[in-house]
Design an enzyme around this catalytic site. Sequence first.
Site, mmCIF file in Angstrom:
data_model
loop_
_atom_site.group_PDB
_atom_site.id
_atom_site.type_symbol
_atom_site.label_atom_id
_atom_site.label_comp_id
_atom_site.label_asym_id
_atom_site.label_seq_id
_atom_site.Cartn_x
_atom_site.Cartn_y
_atom_site.Cartn_z
ATOM 1 N N ARG A 93 0.849 -1.205 0.000
ATOM 2 C CA ARG A 93 0.000 0.000 0.000
ATOM 3 C C ARG A 93 0.883 1.253 0.000
ATOM 4 O O ARG A 93 1.246 1.793 1.038
ATOM 5 C CB ARG A 93 -0.950 -0.038 1.204
ATOM 6 C CG ARG A 93 -2.066 -1.049 1.014
ATOM 7 C CD ARG A 93 -2.854 -1.282 2.267
ATOM 8 N NE ARG A 93 -2.120 -2.036 3.271
ATOM 9 C CZ ARG A 93 -2.595 -2.374 4.464
ATOM 10 N NH1 ARG A 93 -3.802 -2.024 4.820
ATOM 11 N NH2 ARG A 93 -1.861 -3.069 5.320
ATOM 12 N N VAL A 135 5.990 -8.853 -1.710
ATOM 13 C CA VAL A 135 7.129 -9.741 -1.428
ATOM 14 C C VAL A 135 7.003 -11.086 -2.132
ATOM 15 O O VAL A 135 7.987 -11.821 -2.245
ATOM 16 C CB VAL A 135 7.346 -9.971 0.097
ATOM 17 C CG1 VAL A 135 7.724 -8.693 0.815
ATOM 18 C CG2 VAL A 135 6.146 -10.643 0.753
ATOM 19 N N SER A 186 6.324 -16.372 15.030
ATOM 20 C CA SER A 186 5.059 -16.327 15.773
ATOM 21 C C SER A 186 5.047 -17.472 16.766
ATOM 22 O O SER A 186 5.746 -18.476 16.565
ATOM 23 C CB SER A 186 3.884 -16.495 14.814
ATOM 24 O OG SER A 186 2.676 -16.720 15.530
ATOM 25 N N TYR A 233 -0.745 -21.688 8.240
ATOM 26 C CA TYR A 233 -0.117 -20.517 8.883
ATOM 27 C C TYR A 233 0.977 -21.015 9.824
ATOM 28 O O TYR A 233 2.099 -20.489 9.811
ATOM 29 C CB TYR A 233 -1.151 -19.658 9.624
ATOM 30 C CG TYR A 233 -0.504 -18.453 10.288
ATOM 31 C CD1 TYR A 233 0.102 -17.453 9.531
ATOM 32 C CD2 TYR A 233 -0.453 -18.340 11.674
ATOM 33 C CE1 TYR A 233 0.729 -16.363 10.134
ATOM 34 C CE2 TYR A 233 0.160 -17.250 12.287
ATOM 35 C CZ TYR A 233 0.751 -16.267 11.510
ATOM 36 O OH TYR A 233 1.375 -15.196 12.103
ATOM 37 N N VAL A 241 -1.069 -10.064 19.135
ATOM 38 C CA VAL A 241 -0.763 -8.634 18.998
ATOM 39 C C VAL A 241 -1.938 -8.020 18.236
ATOM 40 O O VAL A 241 -2.271 -8.492 17.133
ATOM 41 C CB VAL A 241 0.528 -8.391 18.171
ATOM 42 C CG1 VAL A 241 0.955 -6.931 18.256
ATOM 43 C CG2 VAL A 241 1.660 -9.319 18.614
ATOM 44 N N PHE A 261 -3.866 -7.760 11.721
ATOM 45 C CA PHE A 261 -3.657 -9.198 11.482
ATOM 46 C C PHE A 261 -4.973 -9.986 11.413
ATOM 47 O O PHE A 261 -5.208 -10.733 10.457
ATOM 48 C CB PHE A 261 -2.762 -9.744 12.607
ATOM 49 C CG PHE A 261 -2.502 -11.223 12.537
ATOM 50 C CD1 PHE A 261 -1.470 -11.732 11.760
ATOM 51 C CD2 PHE A 261 -3.286 -12.116 13.250
ATOM 52 C CE1 PHE A 261 -1.232 -13.099 11.696
ATOM 53 C CE2 PHE A 261 -3.061 -13.483 13.194
ATOM 54 C CZ PHE A 261 -2.025 -13.974 12.422
HETATM 55 P P1 NDP Z 1 -0.701 -6.404 9.839
HETATM 56 O O1 NDP Z 1 -1.739 -7.056 9.014
HETATM 57 O O2 NDP Z 1 -1.079 -5.216 10.644
HETATM 58 O O3 NDP Z 1 0.575 -6.051 8.948
HETATM 59 C C1 NDP Z 1 1.050 -6.926 7.954
HETATM 60 C C2 NDP Z 1 2.052 -6.184 7.095
HETATM 61 O O4 NDP Z 1 2.603 -7.096 6.136
HETATM 62 C C3 NDP Z 1 1.411 -5.036 6.341
HETATM 63 O O5 NDP Z 1 2.255 -3.922 6.386
HETATM 64 C C4 NDP Z 1 1.297 -5.573 4.922
HETATM 65 O O6 NDP Z 1 1.464 -4.515 3.998
HETATM 66 C C5 NDP Z 1 2.509 -6.514 4.849
HETATM 67 N N1 NDP Z 1 2.289 -7.529 3.840
HETATM 68 C C6 NDP Z 1 1.381 -8.538 3.862
HETATM 69 N N2 NDP Z 1 1.416 -9.237 2.718
HETATM 70 C C7 NDP Z 1 2.371 -8.648 1.940
HETATM 71 C C8 NDP Z 1 2.854 -8.895 0.635
HETATM 72 N N3 NDP Z 1 2.398 -9.922 -0.104
HETATM 73 N N4 NDP Z 1 3.832 -8.096 0.147
HETATM 74 C C9 NDP Z 1 4.305 -7.074 0.883
HETATM 75 N N5 NDP Z 1 3.891 -6.793 2.123
HETATM 76 C C10 NDP Z 1 2.925 -7.569 2.647
HETATM 77 O O7 NDP Z 1 -0.143 -7.579 10.803
HETATM 78 P P2 NDP Z 1 1.020 -7.581 11.924
HETATM 79 O O8 NDP Z 1 1.680 -6.279 12.037
HETATM 80 O O9 NDP Z 1 0.436 -8.192 13.131
HETATM 81 O O10 NDP Z 1 1.982 -8.667 11.281
HETATM 82 C C11 NDP Z 1 3.383 -8.457 11.091
HETATM 83 C C12 NDP Z 1 4.097 -9.792 11.270
HETATM 84 O O11 NDP Z 1 3.952 -10.246 12.602
HETATM 85 C C13 NDP Z 1 3.565 -10.905 10.368
HETATM 86 O O12 NDP Z 1 4.652 -11.641 9.865
HETATM 87 C C14 NDP Z 1 2.731 -11.754 11.319
HETATM 88 O O13 NDP Z 1 2.633 -13.079 10.901
HETATM 89 C C15 NDP Z 1 3.552 -11.608 12.600
HETATM 90 N N6 NDP Z 1 2.825 -11.894 13.830
HETATM 91 C C16 NDP Z 1 1.673 -11.226 14.157
HETATM 92 C C17 NDP Z 1 1.007 -11.531 15.327
HETATM 93 C C18 NDP Z 1 -0.271 -10.896 15.696
HETATM 94 O O14 NDP Z 1 -0.982 -11.426 16.593
HETATM 95 N N7 NDP Z 1 -0.652 -9.760 15.112
HETATM 96 C C19 NDP Z 1 1.554 -12.515 16.273
HETATM 97 C C20 NDP Z 1 2.737 -13.159 15.821
HETATM 98 C C21 NDP Z 1 3.366 -12.838 14.668
HETATM 99 P P3 NDP Z 1 0.568 -4.282 2.677
HETATM 100 O O15 NDP Z 1 -0.785 -4.876 2.960
HETATM 101 O O16 NDP Z 1 0.577 -2.805 2.495
HETATM 102 O O17 NDP Z 1 1.319 -5.013 1.623
HETATM 103 C C1 8X3 Z 2 -0.263 -14.686 15.195
HETATM 104 C C2 8X3 Z 2 -0.590 -15.302 16.495
HETATM 105 O O1 8X3 Z 2 -1.798 -17.242 17.609
HETATM 106 O O2 8X3 Z 2 -2.986 -16.014 15.857
HETATM 107 O O3 8X3 Z 2 0.884 -15.220 14.639
HETATM 108 O O4 8X3 Z 2 -1.215 -17.517 15.307
HETATM 109 S S1 8X3 Z 2 -1.680 -16.584 16.294
#
Ligand code: NDP
Ligand code: 8X3
Length: 249
Positions: free
Chosen positions: A34, A58, A137, A150, A183, A187
């Site tokens: 975005r 990515v 995660s 996942y 978090v 997500f």
């Molecule tokens: P968000 O959905 O808030 O953020 C995800 C980010 O990843 C966005 O900036 C999105 O950007 C980017 N993204 C997703 N797909 C693509 C793509 N194909 N190409 C480029 N960028 C991409 O989630 P979080 O901040 O929570 O997640 C960040 C990381 O933390 C992830 O790897 C997630 O698995 C991990 N995580 C999250 C947890 C949670 O509970 N929230 C717990 C554990 C791990 P855009 O859409 O602009 O491309």
């Molecule tokens: C995100 C946390 O527990 O939803 O990675 O898989 S969980």
Amino acid sequence: MPIALITGASSGIGQATAHLFAEKGIDLIVCGRRQERLYELKNTLGKKVRILPLAFDVRDKKAVLEQISQIPTEWQSIDYLINNAGNAHGLASFADADLEDWDMMLDTNVKGLLYVSKAVLPMMLARKKGHIVNLGSIAGKEVYPNGSVYCASKFSVDALSTAMRMDLLGNGIKVSAIHPGMVETEFSIVRFKGDEARAKSVYQGVEPLRGADIADIIWYIISAPAHVNIADLVVFPSAQASATQVKRN
Ligand code: NDP
Ligand code: 8X3
């Protein structure tokens, strides 16, 4: 000034990390699909540090390799790579899950991380300096029902983090992985395909972690002295004990 490249900087953990790093005086290459959000970051954080927005998916190997290899020379001395881009898509049993969702998760969370790392690594190897922080995660430590692919994608991140640390040993490059529990970011909205009510219910009766909590941990990890590497870190909200155990009010 140090330079960080953050994937997934347009939301959640990556966005919070961009804000904290800018406070700390780190120049930022902010990535995501975005583009408008990346330019918003440039407008707000650009008063503090230099910001280079790079919009790409990515999953697109060609785009990743081209965009990163073509960054201007003054941006090439990347000190920190924060491999954060990723999402869950769906929460369904193995039999019912959607193949498109599986592709999205494996292509983004695993192959995307590999492409970005491969593109950035030559710049770090040339300087014999760098720190890669991968966002895993708790789903990469424990499998839970309906989370099969996942979880598999995040088990891969766990394995790859260890493998990268082994294979890069002696090259001046640290590799760390963080494995958070819940978090509250976008997500769950992404996982449940825009169903905001269902996404909210994930955090009902719990104080979840925030993106800023993970940003603080990333900062702590990269600020450790040169001889210290925090290799692998699991973090939960206080109300969570495992992937499936949460104490709700
Ligand atoms: P968000 O959905 O808030 O953020 C995800 C980010 O990843 C966005 O900036 C999105 O950007 C980017 N993204 C997703 N797909 C693509 C793509 N194909 N190409 C480029 N960028 C991409 O989630 P979080 O901040 O929570 O997640 C960040 C990381 O933390 C992830 O790897 C997630 O698995 C991990 N995580 C999250 C947890 C949670 O509970 N929230 C717990 C554990 C791990 P855009 O859409 O602009 O491309
Ligand atoms: C995100 C946390 O527990 O939803 O990675 O898989 S969980």
